[in-house]
Design an enzyme around this catalytic site. Structure first.
Site, PDB file in Angstrom:
ATOM      1  N   ARG A  39       0.859  -1.203   0.000  1.00 39.70           N
ATOM      2  CA  ARG A  39       0.000   0.000   0.000  1.00 39.70           C
ATOM      3  C   ARG A  39       0.883   1.236   0.000  1.00 39.70           C
ATOM      4  O   ARG A  39       1.390   1.655   1.038  1.00 39.70           O
ATOM      5  CB  ARG A  39      -0.914  -0.005   1.231  1.00 39.70           C
ATOM      6  CG  ARG A  39      -1.766   1.246   1.388  1.00 39.70           C
ATOM      7  CD  ARG A  39      -2.802   1.427   0.307  1.00 39.70           C
ATOM      8  NE  ARG A  39      -3.843   0.412   0.346  1.00 39.70           N
ATOM      9  CZ  ARG A  39      -4.751   0.245  -0.631  1.00 39.70           C
ATOM     10  NH1 ARG A  39      -4.750   1.023  -1.700  1.00 39.70           N
ATOM     11  NH2 ARG A  39      -5.643  -0.715  -0.536  1.00 39.70           N
ATOM     12  N   ASP A  64     -11.675  10.552  -6.815  1.00 39.11           N
ATOM     13  CA  ASP A  64     -11.326   9.351  -7.584  1.00 39.11           C
ATOM     14  C   ASP A  64     -11.730   9.633  -9.037  1.00 39.11           C
ATOM     15  O   ASP A  64     -12.867   9.399  -9.438  1.00 39.11           O
ATOM     16  CB  ASP A  64     -12.070   8.135  -7.011  1.00 39.11           C
ATOM     17  CG  ASP A  64     -11.572   6.821  -7.617  1.00 39.11           C
ATOM     18  OD1 ASP A  64     -10.736   6.864  -8.544  1.00 39.11           O
ATOM     19  OD2 ASP A  64     -12.035   5.762  -7.158  1.00 39.11           O
ATOM     20  N   ARG A 122       0.973  -6.291  -9.993  1.00 38.52           N
ATOM     21  CA  ARG A 122       1.381  -5.817  -8.663  1.00 38.52           C
ATOM     22  C   ARG A 122       1.446  -6.943  -7.632  1.00 38.52           C
ATOM     23  O   ARG A 122       1.942  -6.719  -6.526  1.00 38.52           O
ATOM     24  CB  ARG A 122       0.460  -4.689  -8.183  1.00 38.52           C
ATOM     25  CG  ARG A 122      -0.998  -5.083  -7.969  1.00 38.52           C
ATOM     26  CD  ARG A 122      -1.807  -3.918  -7.407  1.00 38.52           C
ATOM     27  NE  ARG A 122      -3.202  -4.258  -7.180  1.00 38.52           N
ATOM     28  CZ  ARG A 122      -4.051  -3.508  -6.488  1.00 38.52           C
ATOM     29  NH1 ARG A 122      -3.650  -2.382  -5.945  1.00 38.52           N
ATOM     30  NH2 ARG A 122      -5.300  -3.883  -6.334  1.00 38.52           N
ATOM     31  N   GLU A 180      -1.653   9.116 -11.036  1.00 41.23           N
ATOM     32  CA  GLU A 180      -1.326   7.885 -11.765  1.00 41.23           C
ATOM     33  C   GLU A 180      -1.282   8.153 -13.261  1.00 41.23           C
ATOM     34  O   GLU A 180      -2.284   8.573 -13.843  1.00 41.23           O
ATOM     35  CB  GLU A 180      -2.397   6.826 -11.470  1.00 41.23           C
ATOM     36  CG  GLU A 180      -2.690   6.665  -9.990  1.00 41.23           C
ATOM     37  CD  GLU A 180      -3.958   5.849  -9.733  1.00 41.23           C
ATOM     38  OE1 GLU A 180      -4.283   4.958 -10.538  1.00 41.23           O
ATOM     39  OE2 GLU A 180      -4.631   6.110  -8.726  1.00 41.23           O
ATOM     40  N   HIS A 203       0.628   3.647 -10.429  1.00 35.87           N
ATOM     41  CA  HIS A 203      -0.308   4.135  -9.402  1.00 35.87           C
ATOM     42  C   HIS A 203       0.471   4.875  -8.295  1.00 35.87           C
ATOM     43  O   HIS A 203       0.511   4.439  -7.139  1.00 35.87           O
ATOM     44  CB  HIS A 203      -1.029   2.907  -8.838  1.00 35.87           C
ATOM     45  CG  HIS A 203      -2.262   3.164  -8.048  1.00 35.87           C
ATOM     46  ND1 HIS A 203      -2.315   3.998  -6.960  1.00 35.87           N
ATOM     47  CD2 HIS A 203      -3.522   2.667  -8.196  1.00 35.87           C
ATOM     48  CE1 HIS A 203      -3.537   3.995  -6.462  1.00 35.87           C
ATOM     49  NE2 HIS A 203      -4.282   3.189  -7.198  1.00 35.87           N
TER      50      HIS A 203
END
Ligand code: BG6
Length: 285
Positions: A61, A199, A83, A260, A154
């Site tokens: 994270r 977002d 990932r 990102e 990201h």
């Protein structure tokens, strides 16, 4: 040594890259995940959660998760398997100018073909010197058919206080608001500030965005330049969503903005035998 192989947290394999001028970075083979970038003479620029897992198969994270071959939710696990896969070291060393650099590689395997039945050759490159780091993603298509995917880097950029952070360069760029069912929106405000969950998938963005950490002449400014990635996602979960994430402490949303570089609004199609590349270059100004 420009690149040293070490054991990181969770006893996981990492590369520590150190440029001739002292700029340094840390890259986990799990996920080809960049977890630290310290420009020459400066402080850490990336955010990583104190609650992050360091377990093979679980995304870290923070830092720079590599999103491939699927951005967001869809037929395969959210944000794809790059990932959560373990990459191999393909190259490591120093450039003639004193930059430290490393390339990691991931190819399709029985495991990836079980969820995504396509052949691919991915490479993740990191190169740093001075105040700049470049992270590049290359996807080759060995065939036998055209390869279609979405992807993103990201990047969790650290900030002192999300309430005083501003992202510049997105005024007038249409975005899909992922907090409102992907409603299409255009915002003409000169700077994007944060006072609730953000977002957004900005479609076809200018090549360079700027993050201001703080206000006024003392603000730290990071330039974020993208090549090959046409889109950009800006994400901060804010308080309520942060509480729902096990690997993020409740107040840690205040300490980062995800900016990102993305190829997500339209899938990328790579012809048989061809290769696509995208890169994100961060510079501490
Ligand atoms: C962003 C998405 O890219 O990643 C968000 O736009 C998502 O919707 C965020 O919540 C984090 O995703 P994850 O899978 O790492 O928790």
């Amino acid at each position: 040594m420009p690149v040293a192989a070490l054991r990181g947290r969770g006893e996981m394999d990492t590369l520590v890259l150190t440029a001739a001028d002292g700029a340094h970075a840390e890259l986990y083979l799990a996920g080809a995940h960049l977890t630290s970038w310290v420009p020459a003479g400066a402080a850490e620029q990336l955010f990583v959660s104190a609650r992050s897992a360091y377990t093979p198969g679980t995304a870290i994270r923070g830092g720079v998760p590599v999103i491939f071959p699927q951005f967001g939710p869809g037929p395969i696990p959210r944000h794809g398997f790059a990932r959560t896969s373990t990459w191999e070291v393909a190259a490591a060393g120093e450039s003639p100018t004193g930059a430290a650099r490393a390339t990691l590689a991931l190819r399709d395997s029985e495991t990836t073909r079980r969820v995504w039945p396509f052949a691919f050759e991915a490479q993740l490159g990191v190169e740093l010197l001075g105040q700049t780091i470049t992270v590049s993603l290359g996807i080759g298509n060995p065939g036998p058919a055209p390869l279609t995917f979405t992807a993103a880097l990201h990047t969790y950029v650290a900030v002192a206080d999300i309430a005083r952070a501003t992202v510049e360069g997105l005024a007038g760029v249409p975005y899909r608001d992922q907090t409102r069912g992907n409603a299409s929106v255009v915002d003409e405000a000169p700077g994007l500030t944060f006072e609730r969950e953000v977002d957004r998938l900005y479609v076809r963005t200018p090549r360079e965005l700027r993050l201001h950490d703080g206000r006024g002449p003392d603000a730290r400014v990071v330039a974020i330049h993208a090549d090959g990635f046409p889109d950009a996602v800006v994400w901060n979960p804010w308080a309520e969503k942060a509480r729902a994430l096990d690997d993020l402490a409740d107040d840690e949303y205040q300490r980062f903005v995800c900016i990102e570089a993305a190829a997500a609004a339209e899938p990328v199609v790579v012809a048989l035998g061809a290769r696509w590349t995208g890169a994100q270059r961060l510079t501490l100004l």
